[in-house]
Design a protein around this motif. Structure first.
Motif, PDB file in Angstrom:
ATOM      1  N   MET A   1       0.816  -1.182   0.000  1.00  0.00           N
ATOM      2  CA  MET A   1       0.000   0.000   0.000  1.00  0.00           C
ATOM      3  C   MET A   1       0.866   1.255   0.000  1.00  0.00           C
ATOM      4  O   MET A   1       0.574   2.204  -0.708  1.00  0.00           O
ATOM      5  CB  MET A   1      -0.906  -0.019   1.218  1.00  0.00           C
ATOM      6  N   PHE A   2       1.949   1.247   0.769  1.00  0.00           N
ATOM      7  CA  PHE A   2       2.801   2.428   0.857  1.00  0.00           C
ATOM      8  C   PHE A   2       3.557   2.652  -0.442  1.00  0.00           C
ATOM      9  O   PHE A   2       3.861   3.764  -0.801  1.00  0.00           O
ATOM     10  CB  PHE A   2       3.761   2.285   2.038  1.00  0.00           C
ATOM     11  N   ILE A   3       3.856   1.540  -1.170  1.00  0.00           N
ATOM     12  CA  ILE A   3       4.602   1.680  -2.422  1.00  0.00           C
ATOM     13  C   ILE A   3       3.794   2.449  -3.460  1.00  0.00           C
ATOM     14  O   ILE A   3       4.338   3.197  -4.251  1.00  0.00           O
ATOM     15  CB  ILE A   3       5.053   0.309  -2.957  1.00  0.00           C
ATOM     16  N   VAL A   4       2.467   2.312  -3.447  1.00  0.00           N
ATOM     17  CA  VAL A   4       1.627   3.035  -4.397  1.00  0.00           C
ATOM     18  C   VAL A   4       1.739   4.536  -4.144  1.00  0.00           C
ATOM     19  O   VAL A   4       1.890   5.331  -5.072  1.00  0.00           O
ATOM     20  CB  VAL A   4       0.164   2.555  -4.297  1.00  0.00           C
ATOM     21  N   GLY A   5       1.689   4.958  -2.894  1.00  0.00           N
ATOM     22  CA  GLY A   5       1.826   6.370  -2.559  1.00  0.00           C
ATOM     23  C   GLY A   5       3.199   6.908  -2.879  1.00  0.00           C
ATOM     24  O   GLY A   5       3.340   8.025  -3.385  1.00  0.00           O
ATOM     25  N   THR A   6       4.221   6.137  -2.615  1.00  0.00           N
ATOM     26  CA  THR A   6       5.593   6.553  -2.899  1.00  0.00           C
ATOM     27  C   THR A   6       5.808   6.681  -4.397  1.00  0.00           C
ATOM     28  O   THR A   6       6.391   7.660  -4.872  1.00  0.00           O
ATOM     29  CB  THR A   6       6.589   5.538  -2.307  1.00  0.00           C
ATOM     30  N   LYS A   7       5.337   5.690  -5.142  1.00  0.00           N
ATOM     31  CA  LYS A   7       5.507   5.717  -6.593  1.00  0.00           C
ATOM     32  C   LYS A   7       4.777   6.899  -7.206  1.00  0.00           C
ATOM     33  O   LYS A   7       5.313   7.604  -8.057  1.00  0.00           O
ATOM     34  CB  LYS A   7       5.014   4.417  -7.211  1.00  0.00           C
ATOM     35  N   SER A   8       3.549   7.149  -6.780  1.00  0.00           N
ATOM     36  CA  SER A   8       2.801   8.275  -7.356  1.00  0.00           C
ATOM     37  C   SER A   8       3.425   9.610  -6.960  1.00  0.00           C
ATOM     38  O   SER A   8       3.464  10.542  -7.777  1.00  0.00           O
ATOM     39  CB  SER A   8       1.336   8.210  -6.940  1.00  0.00           C
ATOM     40  N   LEU A   9       3.943   9.711  -5.746  1.00  0.00           N
ATOM     41  CA  LEU A   9       4.604  10.954  -5.318  1.00  0.00           C
ATOM     42  C   LEU A   9       5.824  11.231  -6.185  1.00  0.00           C
ATOM     43  O   LEU A   9       5.980  12.332  -6.736  1.00  0.00           O
ATOM     44  CB  LEU A   9       5.006  10.868  -3.845  1.00  0.00           C
ATOM     45  N   PHE A  10       6.703  10.244  -6.329  1.00  0.00           N
ATOM     46  CA  PHE A  10       7.910  10.441  -7.137  1.00  0.00           C
ATOM     47  C   PHE A  10       7.551  10.656  -8.609  1.00  0.00           C
ATOM     48  O   PHE A  10       8.173  11.476  -9.290  1.00  0.00           O
ATOM     49  CB  PHE A  10       8.872   9.266  -6.988  1.00  0.00           C
ATOM     50  N   GLY A  51      23.563   2.630   5.666  1.00  0.00           N
ATOM     51  CA  GLY A  51      22.856   3.814   6.124  1.00  0.00           C
ATOM     52  C   GLY A  51      22.671   4.877   5.059  1.00  0.00           C
ATOM     53  O   GLY A  51      22.404   6.032   5.375  1.00  0.00           O
ATOM     54  N   ILE A  52      22.795   4.501   3.802  1.00  0.00           N
ATOM     55  CA  ILE A  52      22.662   5.460   2.715  1.00  0.00           C
ATOM     56  C   ILE A  52      21.194   5.740   2.420  1.00  0.00           C
ATOM     57  O   ILE A  52      20.823   6.878   2.136  1.00  0.00           O
ATOM     58  CB  ILE A  52      23.410   4.952   1.458  1.00  0.00           C
ATOM     59  N   ILE A  53      20.375   4.708   2.472  1.00  0.00           N
ATOM     60  CA  ILE A  53      18.938   4.883   2.259  1.00  0.00           C
ATOM     61  C   ILE A  53      18.172   4.236   3.403  1.00  0.00           C
ATOM     62  O   ILE A  53      18.716   3.413   4.141  1.00  0.00           O
ATOM     63  CB  ILE A  53      18.453   4.286   0.916  1.00  0.00           C
ATOM     64  N   GLU A  54      16.926   4.631   3.518  1.00  0.00           N
ATOM     65  CA  GLU A  54      15.979   3.997   4.438  1.00  0.00           C
ATOM     66  C   GLU A  54      14.696   3.773   3.655  1.00  0.00           C
ATOM     67  O   GLU A  54      14.376   4.555   2.754  1.00  0.00           O
ATOM     68  CB  GLU A  54      15.674   4.899   5.632  1.00  0.00           C
ATOM     69  N   HIS A  55      13.991   2.703   3.992  1.00  0.00           N
ATOM     70  CA  HIS A  55      12.698   2.512   3.344  1.00  0.00           C
ATOM     71  C   HIS A  55      11.753   1.817   4.316  1.00  0.00           C
ATOM     72  O   HIS A  55      12.156   1.100   5.218  1.00  0.00           O
ATOM     73  CB  HIS A  55      12.826   1.732   2.030  1.00  0.00           C
ATOM     74  N   TRP A  56      10.488   2.082   4.081  1.00  0.00           N
ATOM     75  CA  TRP A  56       9.433   1.458   4.881  1.00  0.00           C
ATOM     76  C   TRP A  56       8.512   0.660   3.972  1.00  0.00           C
ATOM     77  O   TRP A  56       7.346   0.457   4.279  1.00  0.00           O
ATOM     78  CB  TRP A  56       8.653   2.520   5.654  1.00  0.00           C
ATOM     79  N   LEU A  57       9.056   0.237   2.858  1.00  0.00           N
ATOM     80  CA  LEU A  57       8.277  -0.584   1.936  1.00  0.00           C
ATOM     81  C   LEU A  57       8.340  -2.029   2.401  1.00  0.00           C
ATOM     82  O   LEU A  57       9.060  -2.366   3.338  1.00  0.00           O
ATOM     83  CB  LEU A  57       8.823  -0.434   0.516  1.00  0.00           C
ATOM     84  N   GLY A  58       7.633  -2.899   1.730  1.00  0.00           N
ATOM     85  CA  GLY A  58       7.538  -4.293   2.156  1.00  0.00           C
ATOM     86  C   GLY A  58       8.862  -5.030   2.136  1.00  0.00           C
ATOM     87  O   GLY A  58       9.229  -5.694   3.090  1.00  0.00           O
ATOM     88  N   SER A  59       9.620  -4.918   1.042  1.00  0.00           N
ATOM     89  CA  SER A  59      10.869  -5.671   0.933  1.00  0.00           C
ATOM     90  C   SER A  59      11.869  -4.871   0.093  1.00  0.00           C
ATOM     91  O   SER A  59      11.522  -3.870  -0.536  1.00  0.00           O
ATOM     92  CB  SER A  59      10.617  -7.033   0.290  1.00  0.00           C
ATOM     93  N   ASP A  60      13.097  -5.373   0.077  1.00  0.00           N
ATOM     94  CA  ASP A  60      14.145  -4.715  -0.699  1.00  0.00           C
ATOM     95  C   ASP A  60      13.880  -4.833  -2.198  1.00  0.00           C
ATOM     96  O   ASP A  60      14.215  -3.935  -2.965  1.00  0.00           O
ATOM     97  CB  ASP A  60      15.510  -5.312  -0.360  1.00  0.00           C
ATOM     98  N   SER A  61      13.282  -5.940  -2.626  1.00  0.00           N
ATOM     99  CA  SER A  61      12.984  -6.100  -4.047  1.00  0.00           C
ATOM    100  C   SER A  61      11.926  -5.101  -4.505  1.00  0.00           C
ATOM    101  O   SER A  61      11.936  -4.673  -5.659  1.00  0.00           O
ATOM    102  CB  SER A  61      12.553  -7.530  -4.354  1.00  0.00           C
ATOM    103  N   GLU A  62      11.012  -4.714  -3.611  1.00  0.00           N
ATOM    104  CA  GLU A  62      10.024  -3.692  -3.967  1.00  0.00           C
ATOM    105  C   GLU A  62      10.696  -2.345  -4.207  1.00  0.00           C
ATOM    106  O   GLU A  62      10.275  -1.585  -5.092  1.00  0.00           O
ATOM    107  CB  GLU A  62       8.964  -3.562  -2.874  1.00  0.00           C
ATOM    108  N   VAL A  63      11.727  -2.041  -3.445  1.00  0.00           N
ATOM    109  CA  VAL A  63      12.452  -0.783  -3.643  1.00  0.00           C
ATOM    110  C   VAL A  63      13.172  -0.806  -4.992  1.00  0.00           C
ATOM    111  O   VAL A  63      13.134   0.166  -5.753  1.00  0.00           O
ATOM    112  CB  VAL A  63      13.455  -0.538  -2.495  1.00  0.00           C
TER     113      VAL A  63
END
Length: 148
Positions: A1-10, A51-63
């Motif tokens: 769900m969060f990936i949809v918001g992140t993708k649309s924002l970017f 520590g270069i990036i942080e994410h709150w998405l489901g998995s690393d492959s989603e990023v």
């Protein structure tokens, strides 16, 4: 769900920068630079570990998929951005012979080079292989050209 918001924002930020000539291209250059860095979920894991990036998405492959999807239809020259020097430095570092060789050892042959003993044992194995080849050569040479 969060990936949809992140993708649309970017996507909206990239579209805004592409449509407005007077705006800077900072977001677009950052997204393209990150897409050049991230090719797999292992790259995301490494960037998280450092520590270069942080994410709150489901998995690393989603990023990794997120950055691939964001850059699919973006026309942008990274050489004309504020990250051009950093991108050139990263390319120079990754194309050095030792780094290419190390990457092949790690990803193709699953060699763990995090331990100094791994380097020692690898070079010892290469030296032993070379000595064995020399011994074989001189044994065959002595058979065909014996001392008179």
């Amino acid at each position: 769900m969060f990936i949809v918001g992140t993708k649309s924002l970017f996507s909206n930020l990239i579209a805004f920068e592409q449509c407005h000539i007077e705006s800077s291209n900072d977001i677009t250059s950052y997204i393209i630079f990150m897409d050049n860095l991230i090719k797999s979920n292992e790259d995301v894991s490494y960037l998280l570990y450092r520590g270069i990036i942080e994410h709150w998405l489901g998995s690393d492959s989603e990023v990794a998929d997120l950055f691939k999807q964001l850059c699919q239809e973006v026309v942008f020259d990274l050489q004309n951005s504020h990250l051009s020097r950093l991108s050139a430095d990263v390319d120079c570092f990754s194309n050095r012979r030792w780094n290419v060789f190390k990457r092949i050892l790690i990803y193709k042959y699953q060699v763990n080079l995090n331990n100094p003993w791994a380097y020692f044992s690898f070079f010892a194995a290469v030296a032993l292989l070379l000595l064995t080849l020399c011994e074989s050569f001189f044994s065959i040479y002595a058979y065909y050209k014996p001392n008179s």
